[in-house]
Design a protein around this motif. Structure first.
Motif, short mmCIF file in Angstrom:
data_model
loop_
_atom_site.label_atom_id
_atom_site.label_comp_id
_atom_site.label_asym_id
_atom_site.label_seq_id
_atom_site.Cartn_x
_atom_site.Cartn_y
_atom_site.Cartn_z
N LYS A 434 0.72 -1.28 0.01
CA LYS A 434 -0.04 -0.03 0.08
C LYS A 434 0.86 1.26 -0.03
CE LYS A 434 -4.28 -1.71 2.07
NZ LYS A 434 -5.24 -1.47 3.24
N PHE A 435 1.95 1.20 0.22
CA PHE A 435 3.04 2.16 0.40
C PHE A 435 3.79 2.35 -1.09
CE2 PHE A 435 2.43 1.69 4.84
CZ PHE A 435 2.25 2.91 5.29
N ILE A 436 3.86 3.56 -1.49
CA ILE A 436 4.60 3.87 -2.66
C ILE A 436 6.18 4.12 -2.20
CG2 ILE A 436 4.44 6.46 -2.75
CD1 ILE A 436 4.74 4.01 -5.66
N GLU A 437 6.36 4.51 -1.08
CA GLU A 437 7.63 4.66 -0.48
C GLU A 437 7.54 4.56 1.13
OE1 GLU A 437 9.67 8.07 -1.48
OE2 GLU A 437 8.33 9.27 -0.56
N TYR A 438 8.61 3.97 1.97
CA TYR A 438 8.54 3.80 3.24
C TYR A 438 9.94 3.71 3.72
CZ TYR A 438 9.14 -1.24 2.63
OH TYR A 438 9.49 -2.48 2.46
N GLY A 439 10.15 4.03 5.18
CA GLY A 439 11.39 3.59 5.73
C GLY A 439 11.36 3.67 7.37
N GLU A 440 12.19 3.16 8.07
CA GLU A 440 12.13 3.29 9.28
C GLU A 440 13.23 4.21 9.80
OE1 GLU A 440 12.79 -0.60 10.81
OE2 GLU A 440 12.46 -0.15 12.81
#
Length: 577
Positions: A434-440
């Motif tokens: 569902k995410f086009i981009e993500y990170g932690e």
């Protein structure tokens, strides 16, 4: 309109009608300016002269005139010979001088051609030394001006014969319909081709002007004309045939730049297509490498380019702009990228940019706006441009609200700064793509979902979205139709002059700290921009140099207005359901 008065028993001529028109139209003209315009137009002397000529020609056509004689040129020649031997008076000398002028001779020759109705071109006689088994030889005469002939030739490896390799669409040879691929070339302007190399024959053709005579043996393969569908492609690389050692004929090649729209005229040859640059007035096509051939060539070079890119990336991994910025101190603590994509940059590197099939598109009234994707290195001014767009027209522009798994602060509201969700739900959304981009970051997830982009677009707003460049390809769908704008910095010297007192954001969150730009920041910004453009430039539709923020913003605003109102080229897949 009342009838015109005419002489008894005859219809008014066109000249009489023209002369009477101003007075007949005057009662129907409302303004003096219109009356003056009509008077000037119908009173123009050149128009009157043309009408008179028309009426004279029409009169002669109706009387069906026959020429008095059809040998005016030879009669004039004989007269000159007769008068040459006589003692000349002034009148005889003047007549001889007049009849010897080239344009008078040409006029008399044309007179005789018209009188004899001899309009067909006169072909040269067949050679006397034809072999009995050469009954299929054709003698062809083509008229070539300054344009190339539009054909390529080659030597048959087995027979040594010079063959027509291909006919360029729209060229002189193609328009004549007389020469075809596979024909054997025996002579050019009476010069045998048996002992000539293809390069020598090409030089003969290049130096020839006017009529060129060919002696050819028709090829055995019968050509069936095929009507190919119109295909347009956007070139994703620069091409210069003069620097291509593989092209069969450099003179027949077509040079183009990245972003050029090519009309593919023929794909008969699997290696070399025939194409025109869309909008070019020349009817002749040129040779360009086919998609498959160019992909093979690029793929052979790719391992070296990939190695160089990753070496450079390892030295300046912090250079790529992050949607959520990290300070240098934070970057040193972690080797994790702020954002990860569903597919790695290596996957992007495997795509070989050659051509993309495109079609013309204009946004229908009431349709959703195209997504506007902003790309650029850290510190180039993307945030300022977004902010100015939102301030100048908040009803028209919007930005997606990101998600995070960190706890909400007291002054924050859900759905304003972030969508606050639990870590388990965030991980489930990651699993469901569902995410086009993500990170932690520091144990918390941050990301931008596809639904957050759709939310802005569904409100009939232009969604502004700045991302890492390798994310672009995942947004290039018929749903979003992204318009990709690359904002690049000027030179390091200009950055020193224009950003002396400017500050750069160093913290990650909304209230991050700032600091003045350093020389290292400037160099990193320029190097990163060059790397972005080198790797992803084929995906950029607009490039803006942010030398002056006001000017750059004006250029961006104008570009966004154009994509909403004008017709432009987009991938074919975006318009097909």
């Amino acid at each position: 309109m009342p009838a015109l008065a005419t002489g008894a028993g005859h219809e008014p001529g066109l000249y009489e009608l023209l002369a009477a028109l101003p007075s007949q139209l005057q009662p129907h003209v409302s303004s003096p300016e219109d009356n003056t315009f009509l008077q000037d137009m119908f009173g123009e002397r050149s128009l009157h002269s043309l009408i008179k000529i028309h009426e004279r020609l029409q009169h002669y056509e109706e009387t069906k005139p026959v020429p008095v004689l059809d040998n005016a040129a030879s009669l004039a020649h004989n007269l000159c010979e007769e008068l040459e031997g006589r003692p000349g008076s002034g009148e005889i000398r003047e007549l001889l001088k007049l009849l010897s002028k080239p344009h008078v001779k040409s006029l008399l020759t044309i007179h005789d051609m018209v009188a004899l109705k001899s309009y067909d071109p006169e072909l040269p006689p067949l050679p006397d030394d034809l072999d009995d088994d050469e009954d299929s030889v054709k003698i062809i005469r083509l008229v070539k001006n300054k344009e190339p002939l539009g054909a390529t030739i080659m030597r048959d490896d087995h027979t040594g014969a010079i063959l027509v390799a291909r006919i360029m669409r729209g060229g002189a040879a193609d328009r004549s319909g007389l020469i075809h691929a596979g024909d054997e070339l025996k002579e050019v302007n009476g010069i045998p081709t048996d002992d000539k190399k293809p390069e020598e024959i090409i030089r003969i053709l290049a130096q020839s002007q006017g009529a060129i005579t060919f002696k050819v043996v028709p090829g055995t393969k019968a050509e069936t004309p095929t009507k190919e569908p119109k295909v347009f492609v956007k070139a994703l690389f620069d091409y210069d045939p003069k620097e291509d050692s593989a092209i069969p004929c450099k003179e027949a090649g077509l040079a183009f730049k990245k972003g050029s729209i090519l009309h593919i005229m023929s794909q008969d040859d699997a290696t070399w297509w025939q194409a025109k640059i869309e909008g070019d007035a020349s009817p002749r096509a040129g040779l360009v490498p086919s998609k498959q051939f160019q992909e093979r060539r690029f793929a052979m070079r790719r391992p070296v380019a990939t190695l160089q890119f990753h070496r450079a990336s390892s030295k300046r991994s912090s250079g790529f702009r992050r949607s959520f910025r990290l300070s240098r101190r934070d970057k040193k603590k972690t080797n994790k990228s702020m954002y990860e994509s569903k597919k790695s940059e290596m996957y992007d590197m495997a795509d070989v940019p050659t051509y993309e099939e495109v079609t013309q598109y204009r946004r229908p009234s009431g349709a959703k706006h195209r997504l506007v994707v902003l790309i650029g290195p850290t510190g180039v001014g993307l945030a300022e441009m977004k902010r100015k767009l939102l301030i100048c027209d908040p009803q028209h522009f919007g930005v997606p609200i990101p998600h995070t798994s960190r706890p909400k602060k007291s002054q924050e509201s859900d759905g304003v700064e972030y969508h606050f969700i639990s870590k388990s739900l965030f991980e489930a959304d990651i699993h469901n793509n569902k995410f086009i981009e993500y990170g932690e970051y520091k144990g918390n997830y941050y990301g931008t979902s596809l639904d957050s982009l759709r939310s802005v677009v569904s409100k009939n707003k232009v969604c502004l979205f700045d991302v890492q460049p390798h994310v672009i390809k995942h947004l290039r769908t018929a749903e979003f139709k992204p318009f990709v704008v690359f904002v690049k910095p000027p030179s390091v010297e200009r950055l020193r002059d224009t950003r002396k007192n400017a500050k750069i954001l160093t913290g990650k969150d909304d209230k991050g700290s700032t600091k003045l730009f350093t020389e290292e920041d400037f160099e990193e910004m320029v190097i990163t921009a060059q790397s972005m453009e080198s790797q992803y430039g084929h995906l950029f539709e607009k490039v803006i140099v942010n030398d002056d923020l006001t000017a750059a913003f004006g250029e961006l605003r104008l570009a966004l207005k154009k994509i909403e109102a004008e017709t432009h080229w987009v991938p074919v897949s975006w318009t097909h359901s």
